[in-house]
Design an enzyme around this catalytic site. Structure first.
Site: not given
Length: 264
Positions: A78, A133
């Site tokens: 993440h 992202c």
């Protein structure tokens, strides 16, 4: 000339309800590919990839490199952001990578990574490959390899890991900077899965989870055998973005760096 790499893959994010599925496979796939190219590779997977461990491993990768060496850092997991506190971000926020223990230790900010990368000796080449992202949309490309089912974005919103009452203000408009510390001269290169305003997608191919960018990067590397980073990026762009995977892979570096032979 030494070649060393660090490959990080994090699927498990305790306390966030935002686990992923393809990041550990990404890291293992990058590791196998880099080892075949003569790199000595360190991996951090899931619980191994705490914030302290990531800082230590990046620091060691940089510290041990000498002029003429090539170092590669791959990250699959993440991405997130926090409010910029030192005024160096035009959009008012610091982008960050999300370690396994983000709810306890916090994210690894682009400012932190810049400090680590800036400790490199002169003449050390750095390749950063980020499959994480941010969001956007476009409809083209070829996603025939993609398994049925909806891909999942590799973006961890601040509210998923920050305590109530500590959430940052909304970002200002402007260009974002995912990773700092990339030098504007020499052999530094960043290969990113998407634009700053987009997501990189976590999905599956042939029943096996992977990041979309990682899957197509490695597929084209094997299938097309590109010689330069520019040629490699162009090959990946035949597949991404697509209707179900609206992410536009990016390459950043000088013209001479983009024309270098891959992994040399």
């Amino acid at each position: 000339m030494a070649k060393r790499a660090l490959c990080i893959g994090i699927n498990d994010y305790p306390g966030t309800d935002s686990d992923l599925s393809g990041c550990v496979n990404d890291a293992r796939d990058w590791s196998a590919t880099l080892q075949a190219q003569g790199f000595a590779v360190t991996t951090l997977l899931d619980a191994e990839a705490t914030r302290d461990a990531m800082v230590g491993a990046i620091g060691a990768l940089v510290r041990d490199a000498k002029a003429g060496d090539t170092i590669v850092f791959t990250y699959s997991g993440h991405g997130t952001w926090v409010e910029d506190e030192d005024g160096d971000e035009p959009d008012g926020r610091d982008e960050a990578l999300c370690p396994y223990d983000i709810t306890r230790a916090g994210p690894l900010l682009d400012d932190d990574i810049r400090i680590l990368f800036d400790r490199r000796a002169a003449g050390v080449r750095l390749l950063l490959i980020s499959d994480s992202c941010h969001s956007g949309s476009v409809t083209r490309g070829d996603d025939a390899d993609l398994d049925p089912g909806g891909p999942r974005p590799r973006y961890l919103p601040p509210q998923a890991w920050m305590q109530p009452g500590t959430l940052p203000a909304a970002p200002r408009a402007g260009a974002m900077n995912l990773i700092g510390g990339m030098r504007r001269t020499g052999g530094d290169l960043l290969l990113a899965g998407c634009r700053d305003e987009e997501y990189s997608w976590d999905t599956g191919f042939g029943g096996r989870p992977n990041g979309a960018f990682t899957y197509y990067a490695l597929k084209t590397l094997k299938q097309d055998r590109p010689e330069t980073y520019d040629a490699w990026h162009a090959a990946i762009r035949r597949y991404l973005p697509s209707t179900r995977l609206p992410q536009e892979p990016q390459i950043f570096g000088t013209r001479s760096a983009r024309r270098m032979r891959i992994f040399e």
